[in-house]
Design an enzyme around this catalytic site. Structure first.
Site, PDB file in Angstrom:
ATOM      1  N   CYS A 185      91.664 -31.874  36.366  1.00 41.84           N
ATOM      2  CA  CYS A 185      91.259 -32.599  37.566  1.00 41.84           C
ATOM      3  C   CYS A 185      92.027 -33.916  37.625  1.00 41.84           C
ATOM      4  CB  CYS A 185      89.758 -32.871  37.513  1.00 41.84           C
ATOM      5  SG  CYS A 185      89.120 -33.660  39.007  1.00 41.84           S
TER       6      CYS A 185
ATOM      7  N   CYS B 278      87.229 -39.385  36.819  1.00 39.97           N
ATOM      8  CA  CYS B 278      85.902 -39.999  36.644  1.00 39.97           C
ATOM      9  C   CYS B 278      85.698 -40.280  35.146  1.00 39.97           C
ATOM     10  CB  CYS B 278      84.812 -39.077  37.185  1.00 39.97           C
ATOM     11  SG  CYS B 278      85.055 -38.699  38.938  1.00 39.97           S
TER      12      CYS B 278
ATOM     13  N   CYS C 242      83.548 -37.942  32.747  1.00 34.10           N
ATOM     14  CA  CYS C 242      83.685 -36.490  32.905  1.00 34.10           C
ATOM     15  C   CYS C 242      84.762 -35.920  31.980  1.00 34.10           C
ATOM     16  CB  CYS C 242      84.016 -36.181  34.365  1.00 34.10           C
ATOM     17  SG  CYS C 242      84.270 -34.428  34.685  1.00 34.10           S
TER      18      CYS C 242
ATOM     19  N   LEU D 108      78.377 -39.631  44.382  1.00 36.32           N
ATOM     20  CA  LEU D 108      78.482 -41.060  44.706  1.00 36.32           C
ATOM     21  C   LEU D 108      78.492 -41.904  43.423  1.00 36.32           C
ATOM     22  CD1 LEU D 108      78.814 -42.448  47.407  1.00 36.32           C
ATOM     23  CD2 LEU D 108      76.365 -42.932  47.401  1.00 36.32           C
ATOM     24  N   HIS D 109      77.508 -41.733  42.605  1.00 36.97           N
ATOM     25  CA  HIS D 109      77.425 -42.354  41.282  1.00 36.97           C
ATOM     26  C   HIS D 109      77.289 -43.874  41.240  1.00 36.97           C
ATOM     27  CE1 HIS D 109      78.281 -38.351  40.063  1.00 36.97           C
ATOM     28  NE2 HIS D 109      79.595 -38.423  40.104  1.00 36.97           N
TER      29      HIS D 109
ATOM     30  N   ASN E 208      75.452 -35.949  30.667  1.00 43.43           N
ATOM     31  CA  ASN E 208      75.554 -34.880  29.690  1.00 43.43           C
ATOM     32  C   ASN E 208      76.586 -35.340  28.670  1.00 43.43           C
ATOM     33  OD1 ASN E 208      75.086 -32.205  28.852  1.00 43.43           O
ATOM     34  ND2 ASN E 208      75.141 -31.546  30.998  1.00 43.43           N
TER      35      ASN E 208
ATOM     36  N   CYS F  74      80.529 -29.412  32.528  1.00 42.95           N
ATOM     37  CA  CYS F  74      81.804 -28.848  32.964  1.00 42.95           C
ATOM     38  C   CYS F  74      82.987 -29.497  32.249  1.00 42.95           C
ATOM     39  CB  CYS F  74      81.964 -28.977  34.476  1.00 42.95           C
ATOM     40  SG  CYS F  74      81.595 -30.614  35.108  1.00 42.95           S
TER      41      CYS F  74
HETATM   42  N1  SAH Z   1      84.974 -32.883  41.548  1.00 41.76           N
HETATM   43  C1  SAH Z   1      83.687 -32.530  42.041  1.00 41.76           C
HETATM   44  C2  SAH Z   1      82.981 -31.496  41.157  1.00 41.76           C
HETATM   45  C3  SAH Z   1      82.712 -32.072  39.810  1.00 41.76           C
HETATM   46  S1  SAH Z   1      81.451 -31.502  38.766  1.00 41.76           S
HETATM   47  C4  SAH Z   1      82.828 -33.766  42.171  1.00 41.76           C
HETATM   48  O1  SAH Z   1      83.278 -34.837  41.806  1.00 41.76           O
HETATM   49  O2  SAH Z   1      81.734 -33.663  42.683  1.00 41.76           O
HETATM   50  C5  SAH Z   1      79.926 -31.715  39.528  1.00 41.76           C
HETATM   51  C6  SAH Z   1      79.138 -32.980  39.156  1.00 41.76           C
HETATM   52  O3  SAH Z   1      78.990 -33.199  37.748  1.00 41.76           O
HETATM   53  C7  SAH Z   1      79.791 -34.232  39.719  1.00 41.76           C
HETATM   54  O4  SAH Z   1      78.811 -35.003  40.363  1.00 41.76           O
HETATM   55  C8  SAH Z   1      80.294 -34.902  38.478  1.00 41.76           C
HETATM   56  O5  SAH Z   1      80.485 -36.273  38.672  1.00 41.76           O
HETATM   57  C9  SAH Z   1      79.196 -34.572  37.482  1.00 41.76           C
HETATM   58  N2  SAH Z   1      79.567 -34.785  36.077  1.00 41.76           N
HETATM   59  C10 SAH Z   1      80.790 -34.783  35.518  1.00 41.76           C
HETATM   60  N3  SAH Z   1      80.717 -35.048  34.201  1.00 41.76           N
HETATM   61  C11 SAH Z   1      79.413 -35.208  33.906  1.00 41.76           C
HETATM   62  C12 SAH Z   1      78.702 -35.483  32.707  1.00 41.76           C
HETATM   63  N4  SAH Z   1      79.316 -35.644  31.545  1.00 41.76           N
HETATM   64  N5  SAH Z   1      77.355 -35.581  32.792  1.00 41.76           N
HETATM   65  C13 SAH Z   1      76.708 -35.399  33.964  1.00 41.76           C
HETATM   66  N6  SAH Z   1      77.324 -35.130  35.117  1.00 41.76           N
HETATM   67  C14 SAH Z   1      78.668 -35.035  35.106  1.00 41.76           C
END
Ligand code: SAH
Length: 358
Positions: free
Chosen positions: A122, A126, A129, A227-228, A302, A345
């Site tokens: 990706c 973020c 992630c 959004l976060h 996570n 993921c």
């Molecule tokens: N690129 C897309 C899909 C990503 S995965 C997006 O940004 O929405 C789906 C969700 O999981 C997103 O909200 C992402 O920010 C969140 N996510 C990623 N890593 C994470 C983690 N370690 N713990 C919790 N949520 C996570």
């Protein structure tokens, strides 16, 4: 001197379902068979859970042979299959070019939800992630997206059906709409999985133009926006691409999506202890969403081995929910599934890549 063996890349046969219904019908006709044979083939793939073209016994042998000569069914190699104690299952698949992707099956009493990837890696970066840690390698094809669905479908027992699809695996789905939409349309169609569009959710980092493009397609797929953070200062730190976008532009695009489709937008908010989980963040978020038809999905962080972020405690999480609710914003906390496997993921792929020699 012995000549070096020629490095021939094996010809990659496209997956049968890389073609849509009309495409496969046209192919059948061009190969000298009636178009209706395509529906029969697709029934074997989407309804009858065939694992091999040879199993399609009511399809004439000559057509099965022609199909096998030109197409593949499940070419990805299953590298890992993890099963958690809550019966969440995760597959790590290797594609023809040595890239890895993952997908997950989650079971609840009356639901079988699958989570699929749209890219290898990706580009969004973020900071919490696992998927973006190694950058973006490439987009997946429609067939590669659908193979994940079909492989997970084969893990189900007789009588079990996929009920929901979330596009929340590795990658930014809206950066690969070209492959994603035909895949989702196939899942949605009667001759495909026949899954209602409203049971399919696309999650995005928030790309305003792509959100509008999706709205214009006039499908009923759900949109979830990651959004976060309630302000740009914090969001720029957590979601680096926000620097060029900004929360306002995302909310405006989301409003357009709602106006055009009538679908309520979900806002995802990963809770990171000591970072974005303060009561003031909840209040600020609530104020920004108050005038909107919105729903907030809070995701406790996570754990990712090489990252330091952690989820807040349960009471802290509850407090965040209560503040949002006091402003009239519906909020839910995402249940953790597959806690004893690498279910977040990108984690499995990351582990696999890290073990490989560079
Ligand atoms: N690129 C897309 C899909 C990503 S995965 C997006 O940004 O929405 C789906 C969700 O999981 C997103 O909200 C992402 O920010 C969140 N996510 C990623 N890593 C994470 C983690 N370690 N713990 C919790 N949520 C996570």
């Amino acid at each position: 001197m012995t000549p070096l063996p020629l490095q021939v890349t094996p010809a990659i046969k496209p997956r049968v379902y890389e073609l849509d219904a009309a495409g496969l019908a046209a192919w059948c006709e061009a190969a000298g068979f009636p178009a209706y044979r395509a529906d029969q083939i697709r029934r074997w793939i989407f309804g009858r859970r065939a694992n091999d073209i040879a199993e399609m016994h009511d399809v004439p042998v000559a057509l099965r042979t022609a199909l096998s000569n030109n197409f593949s069914l499940f070419p990805a190699r299953r590298v890992q299959h993890q099963v958690a104690s809550d019966r969440t299952e995760k597959l790590l698949l290797e594609l023809h070019d040595g890239q890895f992707i993952e997908c997950v099956l989650m079971r609840e009493t009356d639901r079988r939800t699958i989570c699929i990837s749209t890219q290898v890696g990706c580009a969004m970066g973020c900071v919490f992630c696992a998927s973006g840690l190694l950058g973006l390698k490439r987009n997946l094809t429609t067939g590669e997206i659908l193979e994940q669905v079909l492989r997970l479908d084969r893990l189900l027992q007789k009588g079990e059906q996929i009920t929901n699809v979330v596009v929340m695996g590795i990658g930014e789905p809206l950066a690969n709409l070209k492959s994603l939409i035909p895949a989702l349309d196939t899942l949605n169609e009667k001759g495909g999985l026949g899954l209602g569009a409203r049971r399919i959710t696309i999650s995005t980092v928030g790309l305003p133009e792509k959100i509008r493009e999706l709205a214009q397609l006039d499908k009923q797929y759900n949109l979830a926006i990651s959004l976060h953070a309630p302000n740009d200062e914090l969001r720029n730190r957590l979601v680096p691409v926000n620097d060029k976008i900004g929360v306002d532009a995302i909310l405006e695009a989301a409003d357009d999506f709602f106006t055009m489709t009538g679908r309520r937008v979900t806002y995802e908010y990963v809770l990171l202890s000591g970072v974005n989980d303060e009561p003031q963040h909840a209040r600020q978020l609530a104020k920004r969403l108050q005038s909107r038809v919105a729903h907030v999905n809070l995701i406790p962080m996570n754990g990712v081995t090489e990252l330091e972020f952690v989820a807040p405690t349960a009471p802290r999480t509850d407090e965040f929910v209560k503040i949002l609710e006091s402003f009239g914003i519906p909020a839910t906390v995402r249940k953790r599934k597959g806690a004893d496997i690498d279910a977040a993921c990108g984690q499995l792929r990351l582990a696999q890549e890290r073990e490989l020699p560079v």
